[in-house]
Design an enzyme around this catalytic site. Structure first.
Site, PDB file in Angstrom:
ATOM      1  N   HIS A  55       5.919  -0.779  -2.611  1.00 34.87           N
ATOM      2  CA  HIS A  55       5.443  -0.039  -3.785  1.00 34.87           C
ATOM      3  C   HIS A  55       5.539   1.475  -3.593  1.00 34.87           C
ATOM      4  CE1 HIS A  55       2.941  -3.719  -5.348  1.00 34.87           C
ATOM      5  NE2 HIS A  55       4.241  -3.862  -5.514  1.00 34.87           N
ATOM      6  N   ASN A  97       0.826  -1.211   0.000  1.00 34.94           N
ATOM      7  CA  ASN A  97       0.000   0.000   0.000  1.00 34.94           C
ATOM      8  C   ASN A  97       0.857   1.256   0.000  1.00 34.94           C
ATOM      9  OD1 ASN A  97      -2.076  -1.796   0.150  1.00 34.94           O
ATOM     10  ND2 ASN A  97      -2.494  -1.488   2.328  1.00 34.94           N
TER      11      ASN A  97
HETATM   12  P1  OAD Z   1      -6.323  -6.024  -4.910  1.00 33.86           P
HETATM   13  O1  OAD Z   1      -7.370  -5.017  -5.188  1.00 33.86           O
HETATM   14  O2  OAD Z   1      -5.768  -6.788  -6.061  1.00 33.86           O
HETATM   15  O3  OAD Z   1      -6.875  -7.093  -3.852  1.00 33.86           O
HETATM   16  C1  OAD Z   1      -7.490  -6.704  -2.663  1.00 33.86           C
HETATM   17  C2  OAD Z   1      -7.802  -7.956  -1.846  1.00 33.86           C
HETATM   18  O4  OAD Z   1      -8.337  -7.518  -0.603  1.00 33.86           O
HETATM   19  C3  OAD Z   1      -8.830  -8.876  -2.482  1.00 33.86           C
HETATM   20  O5  OAD Z   1      -8.357 -10.222  -2.393  1.00 33.86           O
HETATM   21  C4  OAD Z   1     -10.092  -8.677  -1.627  1.00 33.86           C
HETATM   22  O6  OAD Z   1     -10.853  -9.866  -1.489  1.00 33.86           O
HETATM   23  C5  OAD Z   1      -9.492  -8.288  -0.299  1.00 33.86           C
HETATM   24  N1  OAD Z   1     -10.364  -7.413   0.533  1.00 33.86           N
HETATM   25  C6  OAD Z   1     -11.229  -6.451   0.134  1.00 33.86           C
HETATM   26  N2  OAD Z   1     -11.814  -5.866   1.193  1.00 33.86           N
HETATM   27  C7  OAD Z   1     -11.297  -6.470   2.304  1.00 33.86           C
HETATM   28  C8  OAD Z   1     -11.509  -6.319   3.711  1.00 33.86           C
HETATM   29  N3  OAD Z   1     -12.369  -5.419   4.206  1.00 33.86           N
HETATM   30  N4  OAD Z   1     -10.811  -7.122   4.550  1.00 33.86           N
HETATM   31  C9  OAD Z   1      -9.937  -8.053   4.068  1.00 33.86           C
HETATM   32  N5  OAD Z   1      -9.701  -8.243   2.752  1.00 33.86           N
HETATM   33  C10 OAD Z   1     -10.364  -7.464   1.884  1.00 33.86           C
HETATM   34  O7  OAD Z   1      -5.155  -5.261  -4.090  1.00 33.86           O
HETATM   35  P2  OAD Z   1      -3.644  -5.712  -3.821  1.00 33.86           P
HETATM   36  O8  OAD Z   1      -3.530  -7.193  -3.696  1.00 33.86           O
HETATM   37  O9  OAD Z   1      -3.128  -4.864  -2.728  1.00 33.86           O
HETATM   38  O10 OAD Z   1       0.274  -2.038  -7.321  1.00 33.86           O
HETATM   39  O11 OAD Z   1      -2.962  -5.249  -5.178  1.00 33.86           O
HETATM   40  C11 OAD Z   1      -1.587  -5.393  -5.329  1.00 33.86           C
HETATM   41  C12 OAD Z   1      -1.030  -4.297  -6.189  1.00 33.86           C
HETATM   42  O12 OAD Z   1      -1.777  -4.203  -7.406  1.00 33.86           O
HETATM   43  C13 OAD Z   1      -1.148  -2.889  -5.611  1.00 33.86           C
HETATM   44  O13 OAD Z   1      -0.114  -2.582  -4.709  1.00 33.86           O
HETATM   45  C14 OAD Z   1      -1.078  -2.024  -6.825  1.00 33.86           C
HETATM   46  C15 OAD Z   1      -2.017  -2.797  -7.698  1.00 33.86           C
HETATM   47  O14 OAD Z   1      -1.882  -2.645  -9.061  1.00 33.86           O
HETATM   48  C16 OAD Z   1       0.735  -1.037  -8.102  1.00 33.86           C
HETATM   49  O15 OAD Z   1       0.055  -0.068  -8.408  1.00 33.86           O
HETATM   50  C17 OAD Z   1       2.163  -1.203  -8.546  1.00 33.86           C
END
Ligand code: OAD
Length: 230
Positions: free
Chosen positions: A106, A89
């Protein structure tokens, strides 16, 4: 099991009002990542990219840490061994919740980076293509975040921590972006037990020893209570 390594993603900040990327209505359903999160997109249209990050910076500045961020800080303070937080994040909600030493792989919205000389400085609330670098004067200031195609930060330190972890926990990340998606296997290869805390089944759930499903604001404080025996 002395060292705990925690990887967080957008899901931990969702209940603070910051959008995730890939869920329904997520950031990548509203913007093309090729346009706003790649060096090529920035070269094509820096004003568009600054506008995207200015809006995210303003939103992040209004957001407050939730119970999950605060629980991780409580774990850092109360655990007898080391608790390393690695986050994808770009917000500062872990720090606002009291955590220390967070590895922002990131980058951060609060930073500015000169694409000409690599100088870093605190970002103003709004950046523009004409924002000059305070060190060299070049008009190539960019947000200090990592874009697709760029090397994530702190990778040597992160790999060392994964190798020596007794427990690896992933919270609120979809497991679709590398290298973070591979950390569960890296940690397991080093002998760590692995736990996933996520709202729903993810692409990488099957790689974990244990998976718990639910909102981070509920799952994380409950897990921290277990760890601290409180
Ligand atoms: P994603 O949007 O890909 O995934 C978010 C995850 O959080 C999903 O698996 C949801 O099910 C889960 N989620 C949503 N709400 C939640 C809650 N209240 N409690 C627990 N879990 C919850 O986001 P990231 O995995 O962080 O990179 O994405 C990784 C990277 O992709 C980011 O850092 C960004 C993005 O493109 C860059 O911009 C380089």
């Amino acid at each position: 099991m002395d060292k705990i390594v925690i990887l967080t993603g957008a899901g931990i900040s969702a209940e603070s009002g910051l959008g995730t990327f890939r869920d329904a209505g997520g950031i990548w359903t509203q913007h093309r990542l090729e346009d706003v999160a790649t060096p090529e997109g920035f070269a094509r249209d820096p004003a568009l990219v600054h506008g995207f990050y200015n809006a995210r910076r303003a939103q992040a500045a209004r957001a407050r840490p939730n119970a999950a961020h605060r629980a991780l800080a409580r774990l850092q303070a109360g655990w007898r061994g080391e608790v390393v937080i690695v986050t994808q994040n770009v917000d500062a909600l872990h720090e606002a919740g009291g955590a220390t030493g967070v590895l922002h792989m990131h980058g951060m919205l609060s930073g500015a980076l000169c694409a000409a000389c690599d100088h870093r400085w605190p970002a103003p609330m709004e950046m523009f293509p004409g924002t000059p670098c305070p060190a060299c004067g070049a008009l190539r200031a960019r947000p200090d975040v990592v874009w697709f195609g760029e090397m994530p930060r702190h990778m040597d330190a992160i790999m060392d921590h994964l190798d020596s972890a007794g427990l690896f926990v992933a919270i609120g990340t979809s497991g679709q972006v590398w290298p973070a998606a591979g950390f569960v296997r890296d940690a397991a290869a080093g002998g760590a037990r692995t736990l996933e805390l996520n709202l729903a089944h993810s692409e990488i759930s099957d790689a974990f020893d244990e998976t718990r499903e639910g909102p981070a604001s509920r799952l994380v404080p409950a897990w921290v209570d277990e760890m601290l025996g409180s």
